[in-house]
Design a protein around this motif. Structure first.
Motif, PDB file in Angstrom:
ATOM      1  N   CYS A 117      -5.844 105.236  25.701  1.00 16.30           N
ATOM      2  CA  CYS A 117      -5.687 105.752  24.332  1.00 16.30           C
ATOM      3  C   CYS A 117      -6.450 107.059  24.152  1.00 16.30           C
ATOM      4  O   CYS A 117      -5.947 108.002  23.540  1.00 16.30           O
ATOM      5  N   CYS A 118      -7.665 107.120  24.698  1.00 18.61           N
ATOM      6  CA  CYS A 118      -8.486 108.327  24.539  1.00 18.61           C
ATOM      7  C   CYS A 118      -7.907 109.512  25.299  1.00 18.61           C
ATOM      8  O   CYS A 118      -8.047 110.665  24.873  1.00 18.61           O
ATOM      9  N   LYS A 119      -7.250 109.257  26.428  1.00 14.40           N
ATOM     10  CA  LYS A 119      -6.689 110.346  27.229  1.00 14.40           C
ATOM     11  C   LYS A 119      -5.334 110.806  26.686  1.00 14.40           C
ATOM     12  O   LYS A 119      -5.048 111.993  26.633  1.00 14.40           O
ATOM     13  N   ASN A 120      -4.472 109.854  26.316  1.00 10.66           N
ATOM     14  CA  ASN A 120      -3.147 110.231  25.798  1.00 10.66           C
ATOM     15  C   ASN A 120      -3.186 110.624  24.324  1.00 10.66           C
ATOM     16  O   ASN A 120      -2.308 111.339  23.835  1.00 10.66           O
ATOM     17  N   LYS A 121      -4.191 110.096  23.601  1.00 13.20           N
ATOM     18  CA  LYS A 121      -4.402 110.432  22.185  1.00 13.20           C
ATOM     19  C   LYS A 121      -3.150 110.170  21.338  1.00 13.20           C
ATOM     20  O   LYS A 121      -2.282 109.392  21.708  1.00 13.20           O
ATOM     21  N   GLY A 122      -3.095 110.821  20.164  1.00 11.18           N
ATOM     22  CA  GLY A 122      -1.917 110.741  19.306  1.00 11.18           C
ATOM     23  C   GLY A 122      -1.458 109.332  18.990  1.00 11.18           C
ATOM     24  O   GLY A 122      -2.210 108.506  18.469  1.00 11.18           O
ATOM     25  N   VAL A 123      -0.204 109.045  19.311  1.00 15.72           N
ATOM     26  CA  VAL A 123       0.415 107.758  19.001  1.00 15.72           C
ATOM     27  C   VAL A 123      -0.345 106.618  19.674  1.00 15.72           C
ATOM     28  O   VAL A 123      -0.473 105.528  19.115  1.00 15.72           O
ATOM     29  N   TYR A 124      -0.864 106.859  20.859  1.00 14.64           N
ATOM     30  CA  TYR A 124      -1.591 105.813  21.577  1.00 14.64           C
ATOM     31  C   TYR A 124      -2.838 105.377  20.807  1.00 14.64           C
ATOM     32  O   TYR A 124      -3.186 104.197  20.779  1.00 14.64           O
ATOM     33  N   ILE A 125      -3.515 106.319  20.168  1.00 12.20           N
ATOM     34  CA  ILE A 125      -4.691 105.965  19.376  1.00 12.20           C
ATOM     35  C   ILE A 125      -4.287 105.141  18.159  1.00 12.20           C
ATOM     36  O   ILE A 125      -4.985 104.205  17.763  1.00 12.20           O
ATOM     37  N   LYS A 126      -3.138 105.457  17.571  1.00 16.23           N
ATOM     38  CA  LYS A 126      -2.668 104.676  16.426  1.00 16.23           C
ATOM     39  C   LYS A 126      -2.430 103.232  16.839  1.00 16.23           C
ATOM     40  O   LYS A 126      -2.745 102.296  16.100  1.00 16.23           O
TER      41      LYS A 126
END
Length: 513
Positions: free
Chosen positions: A90-99
């Motif tokens: 999540c931290c590396k892909n950010k965006g939707v993954y963090i959601k």
């Protein structure tokens, strides 16, 4: 033996994972390459493969008694390792993954605690962008250098979320503001992530036909563009502020439109602690029950009366503080995502809740059908929206809080029901998908505060349901006499509710003494 489809998935999944790991190693932290879909897909596939290997190597390989301490310790270890790998993704892909990670962190009543606790950092401490990237967006959107706009600008963000980060600043006129700046690569990455998600969903649906996840793709495609439009967020904030102007304890930061664009949102700075920060709440002597009651009142009115529902109430978006009168203020942040409910959906959902509180199976089945969930799945849907077991529903969920045993039963049994759950989510009225998400997040807050299933919260919700249902009947009445009789009927229903909840409150107090 593995099925042909599953074997093929593992074979191709390993290839994608291996390719992704090579690309990731080459990519390192280059943002331009990071927006390439195959890199993000490969990173996700490799992480899923890695998590699966952790469970297979440490847990499923050994024939242990599932009730033994050794098995439980080993399972907890696997959960923690899996959660840390998921957080890293999540931290590396950010965006939707963090959601997605934020939503995982809210499901305390359902998911293993190792995943919930590990992912909680994403509520307001997602990985930040470099300050130069922040200034770049400000320059591009506000057509001026940040120093020309702000007398002071804190380099360290107040909080970082999936799509943006917020900085405290001071304008040249002396006004202290919070500046929400969109991550510079999030729009491009979100399009890549949506396409990636669609591909993965199609593969999962091919291998496991009983799982239906197209609804997730459709809803995310619809919602992400709204959340990326900060001008829409500003209009939503002003709309909800007008709707609840009669609640002095609800604080919505005012919008500075002269310094707001689709990627930069400047608003009044409001202090407070996160709603799940028990240390802050205890140090400031704020009542957890007051917080829970006010949130319950607010969201009951949003859902059943206004039909305009703040749909991202994760703890990073709700602040609490003690006001001058010694009571609790609720500060509602991040107004990018709202559910707009039609009158039909509001009425049916209100009737469904009333039938659940009445323990009326026939009415539950009918109102579930009217909301798109037919047949025997009505019981599962009732459990999903209440977060309680069927036995608790039929015993009266308003009478007692959920126990640790009930939570354990959820965590044990719900994975076995995932095909049915995905089927319910695929069929249910689309308007309710955001409400289900909101329910999950609110239950997570209540679970942290240890205030779940209070009689006061059920009383307010029941009153809102009755008012919603009877407003429809009164509006549709064709004669003055019918309007009058429905008004009297509403008054009588509300009177009975007051008597009933007063009775069970007194009984609870007597039992505790």
């Amino acid at each position: 033996m593995l099925s042909t489809r599953t074997s093929r998935l593992l074979k191709y999944g390993s290839v994608v994972a291996a390719s992704g790991s090579v690309l990731y190693a080459l990519n390192n932290s280059n943002n331009t390459l990071d927006s390439i879909g195959v890199v993000r897909l490969g990173r996700a596939a490799f992480t899923v493969f890695k998590i699966g290997a952790i469970y297979k190597r440490n847990l499923y390989k050994h024939d242990l008694d599932k009730e033994s301490t050794e098995y439980k310790d080993l399972k907890s270890y696997c959960h923690l390792q899996g959660a840390e790998n998921l957080l890293d993704l999540c931290c590396k892909n950010k965006g939707v993954y963090i959601k997605v990670g934020q939503h995982v962190a809210a499901l305390e009543y359902l998911l293993p605690k190792e995943y919930v606790q590990t992912m909680k950092v994403l509520h307001s401490h997602a990985p930040p962008n470099n300050i130069d990237d922040v200034y770049k967006v400000i320059r591009e959107d506000l057509k001026a250098d940040p120093k020309e706009i702000f007398a002071e600008f804190d380099i360290e963000p107040l909080g970082t979320a999936s799509l943006a980060q917020v900085h405290k600043a001071k304008l040249h006129d002396g006004t202290t503001v919070a500046v929400k700046v969109q991550h510079p690569y999030v729009q491009g990455n979100s399009r890549v992530d949506m396409k990636t998600m669609e591909i993965l969903v199609k593969v999962v649906s091919w291998v496991f036909p009983e799982f239906k996840f197209q609804w997730l793709v459709d809803e995310t495609k619809k919602n992400i563009p709204q959340e990326l439009d900060f001008e829409l967020e500003g209009r939503n904030a002003e709309k909800v502020a007008r709707m609840f102007s009669h609640l002095p304890w609800l604080k919505i930061p005012n919008i500075r439109w002269d310094y707001t664009t689709s990627r930069v949102l400047t608003m009044g700075y409001v202090e407070g602690g996160q709603v799940n920060d028990l240390k802050y709440i205890n140090e400031n002597k704020i009542s957890a029950y007051e917080i829970s009651d006010k949130l319950g009142r607010l969201y009951s009115h949003m859902i059943f009366i206004n039909g305009f529902v703040h749909s991202d109430p994760h703890p990073g978006n709700i602040l609490v503080r003690k006001n001058e009168q010694g009571n609790c203020d609720i500060v509602l942040l991040d107004h990018g995502l709202y559910a707009n409910l039609s009158r039909h959906t509001m009425i049916e959902y209100a009737n469904l809740w009333l039938s659940i509180l009445d323990r009326d199976r026939k009415a539950m089945r009918q109102h579930c059908k009217n909301l798109g969930v037919e047949g025997n799945l009505y019981g599962l849907f009732a459990c999903m929206i209440t977060g309680r077991t069927w036995d608790s529903i039929m015993s009266g969920i308003e009478k007692k809080k959920p126990t640790s045993g009930e939570k354990d039963l959820f965590q044990k049994e719900f994975p076995n029901l995932l095909p049915d759950i995905s089927g319910v989510l695929d069929r249910v009225n689309r308007e309710l998908l955001l409400i289900l998400k909101t329910n999950d997040l609110m239950r997570g807050i209540e679970y942290t505060l240890k205030t779940g299933s209070r009689q006061g919260a059920f009383k307010v919700m029941s009153q809102c349901c009755v008012k919603s249902v009877y407003k429809q009947r009164i509006d549709e009445a064709k004669t003055k006499f019918n309007k009058f009789t429905n008004t009297i009927a509403q008054f009588w229903m509300l009177f009975k509710l007051n008597i009933y909840y007063s009775y069970i409150t007194l009984r609870s107090l007597a039992q505790s003494n």
